[in-house]
Design an enzyme around this catalytic site. Structure first.
Site, PDB file in Angstrom:
ATOM      1  N   PRO A 190      41.035  48.405  30.944  1.00 30.82           N
ATOM      2  CA  PRO A 190      41.925  47.970  32.019  1.00 30.82           C
ATOM      3  C   PRO A 190      41.189  47.806  33.330  1.00 30.82           C
ATOM      4  O   PRO A 190      40.366  48.659  33.721  1.00 30.82           O
ATOM      5  CB  PRO A 190      42.951  49.100  32.095  1.00 30.82           C
ATOM      6  CG  PRO A 190      42.984  49.678  30.721  1.00 30.82           C
ATOM      7  CD  PRO A 190      41.569  49.567  30.217  1.00 30.82           C
ATOM      8  N   CYS A 191      41.472  46.697  34.033  1.00 35.33           N
ATOM      9  CA  CYS A 191      40.711  46.364  35.237  1.00 35.33           C
ATOM     10  C   CYS A 191      41.436  46.732  36.530  1.00 35.33           C
ATOM     11  O   CYS A 191      40.867  46.608  37.611  1.00 35.33           O
ATOM     12  CB  CYS A 191      40.396  44.874  35.252  1.00 35.33           C
ATOM     13  SG  CYS A 191      41.865  43.816  35.397  1.00 35.33           S
ATOM     14  N   GLN A 192      42.696  47.172  36.439  1.00 37.35           N
ATOM     15  CA  GLN A 192      43.470  47.372  37.656  1.00 37.35           C
ATOM     16  C   GLN A 192      42.836  48.394  38.599  1.00 37.35           C
ATOM     17  O   GLN A 192      42.972  48.292  39.816  1.00 37.35           O
ATOM     18  CB  GLN A 192      44.899  47.804  37.313  1.00 37.35           C
ATOM     19  CG  GLN A 192      45.739  46.707  36.690  1.00 37.35           C
ATOM     20  CD  GLN A 192      45.523  46.583  35.190  1.00 37.35           C
ATOM     21  OE1 GLN A 192      44.661  47.242  34.634  1.00 37.35           O
ATOM     22  NE2 GLN A 192      46.310  45.740  34.552  1.00 37.35           N
ATOM     23  N   PHE A 231      39.746  48.723  39.242  1.00 35.47           N
ATOM     24  CA  PHE A 231      38.613  48.142  39.954  1.00 35.47           C
ATOM     25  C   PHE A 231      39.020  46.952  40.818  1.00 35.47           C
ATOM     26  O   PHE A 231      38.289  46.556  41.723  1.00 35.47           O
ATOM     27  CB  PHE A 231      37.547  47.666  38.957  1.00 35.47           C
ATOM     28  CG  PHE A 231      37.022  48.755  38.066  1.00 35.47           C
ATOM     29  CD1 PHE A 231      36.213  49.751  38.571  1.00 35.47           C
ATOM     30  CD2 PHE A 231      37.343  48.777  36.718  1.00 35.47           C
ATOM     31  CE1 PHE A 231      35.719  50.755  37.747  1.00 35.47           C
ATOM     32  CE2 PHE A 231      36.851  49.773  35.887  1.00 35.47           C
ATOM     33  CZ  PHE A 231      36.040  50.765  36.401  1.00 35.47           C
ATOM     34  N   SER A 232      40.163  46.353  40.531  1.00 35.82           N
ATOM     35  CA  SER A 232      40.549  45.090  41.142  1.00 35.82           C
ATOM     36  C   SER A 232      41.093  45.276  42.552  1.00 35.82           C
ATOM     37  O   SER A 232      41.681  46.301  42.896  1.00 35.82           O
ATOM     38  CB  SER A 232      41.610  44.404  40.278  1.00 35.82           C
ATOM     39  OG  SER A 232      42.133  43.265  40.923  1.00 35.82           O
TER      40      SER A 232
END
Length: 477
Positions: A202-204, A206-207
């Protein structure tokens, strides 16, 4: 000279739609409609411009160099029976049975789908997908010839979409943290040697769209990826995440990307990483991502090397790429969606269950209706037509002849970042977002609309995945 009340008469005489006249003149359809209905009177400069555009258009029609009689634009009001959810593949196919689109891009997507769904031989490269989502990366790797036998995904709605499209893949687990070492050993016994593992945690965390909290537990899920790789021992693994991962630090001020590389290196893998943009690989979207590829050190074939990209934003690029051809012009919003019916706020296509627009508030339509491509309602000269809050990236139109902005999970919010259609005054439809993400029209989306939007926005573009997979197969296998 034509006067403004002659516009409709001349337009209808030569079968020029309001949309076509809008494209030719640069005036919005709302402006043209208001003039024809007598609700507004154009100023002299606008009359002169309309006159010149109509004269040139009529001249080209008479010369046979322009054909506008076949209207691709049809407007259809949203029917009350529009479903709030699509149950399964059977219902999706029933709702889209009359859907017929054509164009070089949609044909390419269709071919990608056929390649992905074709049977894999006994000697095919075997793999599994972690954090599989709805299957964007899987579709691309399958199209390149990899046989992904199983997957891990915690989101139930994404698993439903995955199962409808890849029914032969086994759901190996939902919560990756609950998969035991004993489970992994059983996978090895059942599947034999696994050649490749793919996935994007999941990238949330880092985003920029999230809070970029160093303590976000999702930032530490890479450790589970490392654990699985350490036991399965694939020849290659591929990890995808947002480009901003490269600048994110942990609580001690250490870069996450350095910790990830170190963790895999300690498992005897050589790591290559590159920040790529999806448009460079043939996706009609500007979407920056970091790709990490690890090759097991006992592989004698050598290290992996990212090849030169195939697509450029420049109109002409003479540089010879390692693919053996000159780079091509990057695909655009127009390339991806030109064959879709034109719909405005609150309208839907007749035969495509995913191509319909949210009905936006009237005051928002007023803010945006005269905003040109690439601009935001926050730039309106009339201060009363500016949104009361937000940034210049919100309430902003995309540009027809450039790659679309990044598709996120909130692409249907007109107030979101660059979510407005280049010409129509509305946010993007689900079909447009799927196309821009490079999902074929044949790919089945099911669930409620929120689930589908989330799945599309979180996905790895299948074309990007296919190109990366093809490079890996050629170089390593």
């Amino acid at each position: 000279m034509l006067v403004y009340d002659d516009v409709k008469k001349m337009r209808l005489k030569y079968d020029i739609s309001q949309t076509k006249l809008s494209e030719f003149s640069g005036f919005s359809k709302a402006q043209i409609s208001a003039w024809e209905l007598g609700k507004r009177v154009p100023v002299e400069a606008e009359i002169i411009k309309l006159n010149d555009v109509l004269k040139e258009t009529v001249s080209r029609i008479k010369q046979g160099t322009l054909n506008v009689k076949k209207k691709k634009v049809q407007h259809h009001q949203v029917e009350k029976k529009l479903p709030s959810t699509i149950k399964d593949a059977k219902e999706y196919k029933r709702l889209s049975k009359d859907m017929k689109y054509s164009g070089s891009y949609s044909n390419e997507l269709s071919n990608l789908y056929k390649d992905a769904m074709s049977p894999k031989g006994a000697g095919a490269i075997k793999g599994i997908a972690l954090f599989s989502g709805c299957g964007g990366m899987t579709l691309g790797f399958e199209a390149a010839g990899v046989n992904l036998l199983g997957h891990v995904e915690i989101e139930e709605s994404a698993n439903r979409i995955y199962a409808e499209n890849f029914p032969e893949s086994r759901l190996l687990g939902k919560d990756i943290c609950k998969i035991t070492d004993e489970d992994l050993c059983r996978w090895k016994e059942e599947f034999g040697d696994i050649d490749i593992i793919v996935g994007g945690p999941p990238c949330q965390g880092f985003s920029l769209a999230g809070k970029r909290n160093p303590q976000d537990e999702r930032n530490k899920l890479y450790k589970q990826y490392v654990r699985i790789v350490s036991i399965i021992r694939p020849k290659v693994f591929v990890m995808e995440n947002v480009a901003l991962m490269t600048s994110m630090k942990d609580e001690q001020g250490k870069l996450f990307i350095d910790k990830i590389e170190k963790a895999f290196s300690e498992q005897d893998y050589s790591i290559v990483k590159k920040t790529v943009n999806a448009y460079e690989y043939g996706v009609p979207q500007s979407r920056e991502r970091i790709i990490l590829i690890g090759v097991r050190n006992d592989k004698s074939d050598g290290m992996f090397h990212f090849r030169d990209v195939r697509y450029s934003l420049e109109d002409e690029t003479r540089q010879l790429s390692l693919w053996g051809n000159d780079k091509k012009k990057a695909l655009t919003f127009r390339d991806a969606t030109h064959d879709l019916q034109s719909v405005e706020s609150g309208e839907q296509s007749l035969n495509d269950p995913l191509h319909w627009s949210v009905a936006h508030p009237e005051h928002v339509i007023r803010w945006l209706k005269d905003v040109p491509e690439g601009h935001s309602a926050h730039e309106n000269k009339n201060l009363h037509l500016r949104p009361p809050s937000g940034f210049n990236t919100t309430y902003k139109r995309n540009i027809w002849d450039e790659p679309c902005s990044t598709i996120s999970t909130n692409f249907s919010m007109i107030s979101g970042c660059r979510n407005v259609h280049p010409v129509n005054t509305r946010a993007l439809t689900i079909r447009e977002a799927a196309r821009i993400q490079s999902f074929p029209d044949e790919f089945v989306f099911c669930g409620n609309w929120g689930d589908i939007r989330k799945a599309i926005g979180n996905a790895v573009p299948p074309i990007l995945a296919r190109e990366i997979a093809s490079e890996i197969l050629e170089q390593i296998f």
